[in-house]
Design an enzyme around this catalytic site. Structure first.
Site, PDB file in Angstrom:
ATOM      1  N   GLY A 131     -10.432  -2.777   3.082  1.00  0.00           N
ATOM      2  CA  GLY A 131      -9.433  -2.774   4.150  1.00  0.00           C
ATOM      3  C   GLY A 131      -9.435  -1.452   4.901  1.00  0.00           C
ATOM      4  N   ASP A 132      -8.358  -1.246   5.627  1.00  0.00           N
ATOM      5  CA  ASP A 132      -8.228  -0.036   6.443  1.00  0.00           C
ATOM      6  C   ASP A 132      -7.905   1.214   5.632  1.00  0.00           C
ATOM      7  OD1 ASP A 132      -5.743  -1.386   5.836  1.00  0.00           O
ATOM      8  OD2 ASP A 132      -4.773   0.200   6.997  1.00  0.00           O
ATOM      9  N   GLY A 162      -4.826  -5.060   7.107  1.00  0.00           N
ATOM     10  CA  GLY A 162      -5.861  -4.058   7.328  1.00  0.00           C
ATOM     11  C   GLY A 162      -6.841  -4.328   8.449  1.00  0.00           C
ATOM     12  N   ARG A 207     -14.269  -7.027  -0.232  1.00  0.00           N
ATOM     13  CA  ARG A 207     -13.585  -6.793   1.054  1.00  0.00           C
ATOM     14  C   ARG A 207     -12.939  -5.399   1.014  1.00  0.00           C
ATOM     15  NH1 ARG A 207      -8.120  -5.255   2.350  1.00  0.00           N
ATOM     16  NH2 ARG A 207      -7.573  -6.040   4.404  1.00  0.00           N
ATOM     17  N   THR A 244       0.850  -1.200   0.000  1.00  0.00           N
ATOM     18  CA  THR A 244       0.000   0.000   0.000  1.00  0.00           C
ATOM     19  C   THR A 244       0.878   1.240   0.000  1.00  0.00           C
ATOM     20  OG1 THR A 244      -1.814  -1.063   1.138  1.00  0.00           O
ATOM     21  CG2 THR A 244      -1.591   1.297   1.500  1.00  0.00           C
ATOM     22  N   THR A 251       0.106   1.279   6.549  1.00  0.00           N
ATOM     23  CA  THR A 251       0.075   0.125   5.658  1.00  0.00           C
ATOM     24  C   THR A 251       0.126  -1.120   6.532  1.00  0.00           C
ATOM     25  OG1 THR A 251       1.183  -1.025   3.841  1.00  0.00           O
ATOM     26  CG2 THR A 251       2.597   0.148   5.382  1.00  0.00           C
ATOM     27  N   GLY A 252      -0.195  -2.252   5.948  1.00  0.00           N
ATOM     28  CA  GLY A 252      -0.121  -3.485   6.723  1.00  0.00           C
ATOM     29  C   GLY A 252      -1.414  -4.262   6.646  1.00  0.00           C
TER      30      GLY A 252
END
Ligand code: ASP
Length: 294
Positions: A192-193, A216, A190, A162, A213-214
């Site tokens: 994510g964050d 989510g 889906r 990301t 990032t990571g």
């Protein structure tokens, strides 16, 4: 990031910081700067944003992005878009031209088209490297329980590409933006964050501009970008808040990721609990790029 892509990541973040700096140098706003930095990375196949993103389990690219203005708290987000080369451009149009904050899927694409953004085909966003990546992942999924039950997402070896940017302009305003193709093999729909306010991105002149990032799902559950900004508002340095955010993510939910934080005084923090993360920074006196390793 994969071992063989480290140099490409450093080149990519250098180009992004140069694009953002060009805007700031000619007196542009921090919102414009983060938008241009993100576009540069969305256009670079290296990253999990725009073309070259991870594929969902049906082999399609599905993109999320958010941009936020710390001066006004205006924000624009798009989720699950499949026909936008630069989702951050659509997010920016929402920030500037819509009373709403968030659009998803076809509605987001229609909004973008109505505001002069060309739509592409989903196939235009798919590259051979990612078709192979998904094929390999799905072949392994049938063999490994951790993949079958979703626990593979816990592993720090799972790459996350990301892209995020934070900026401070000469008027003293900060902004943040985040853009992603999400996680490899994700279920269609889906989210994510990355594109959710306060999770993968947040900006408020009174606290901080933050991009994460990571993995989510844990980041969302902890509303991590806002959690971090609140620590800065309480008087802590961005560097401390960034490191605390990674500790909190790991200790509370065994999550992993990375974060960049900047306040309106120009103090910043970069932290991650993954094996490495690429970053670049430019101020009037500093110009640096690199890959931080744990
Ligand atoms: N945070 C993103 C998501 O979960 C993925 C990533 O950072 O690579 O959608």
């Amino acid at each position: 990031m994969p071992d063989d892509m480290v140099e490409a990541h450093i080149r990519g973040v250098r180009k992004a910081v140069a694009a953002g700096w060009t805007v700031l140098e000619r007196g542009g706003s921090s919102v414009d700067a983060v938008e241009e930095a993100i576009v540069m990375m969305e256009d670079d196949d290296t990253f999990d944003a725009g073309r070259g993103s991870f594929l969902n389990r049906e082999g399609r690219v599905q993109l999320d992005a958010l941009i936020m203005d710390g001066a006004t708290l205006r924000a624009g987000g798009v989720g699950c878009v499949e026909r936008l080369r630069n989702p951050v451009r659509a997010a920016r149009k929402i920030l500037s031209e819509s009373p709403h904050v968030y659009f998803v899927a076809e509605g987001a694409e229609r909004f973008a088209a109505e505001h002069g953004i060309d739509l592409c085909q989903n196939e235009d966003l798919v590259i051979p490297r990612e078709i192979e990546n998904l094929r390999r992942f799905q072949a392994e999924a049938s063999r490994h329980d951790s993949v079958k039950d979703g626990n593979y997402l816990f592993t720090p070896e799972m790459t996350h590409d990301t892209v995020g940017a934070v900026a401070l302009d000469r008027d003293g305003n900060i902004a943040a933006a985040t853009s992603t193709g999400g996680t490899l093999n994700k279920a269609p729909g889906r989210l994510g964050d990355s594109s959710l306010i306060g999770c993968g991105c947040y900006a408020d002149n009174q606290s901080a501009a933050v991009s994460t990032t990571g993995w989510g799902e844990p980041i969302m559950k902890l509303v991590l970008a806002k959690w971090t900004a609140d620590r800065v508002a309480a008087g802590n340095l961005p560097d401390w808040a960034a490191r605390e955010a990674m500790n909190y993510l790991e200790q509370r939910l065994n999550g992993h990721g990375g974060i960049i934080v900047l306040n309106a005084q120009g103090q910043f923090g970069i932290a991650h609990n993954t094996p490495r993360m690429a970053w670049a920074i430019k101020t009037k006196s500093i110009e640096e790029a690199g890959v931080e390793r744990d």
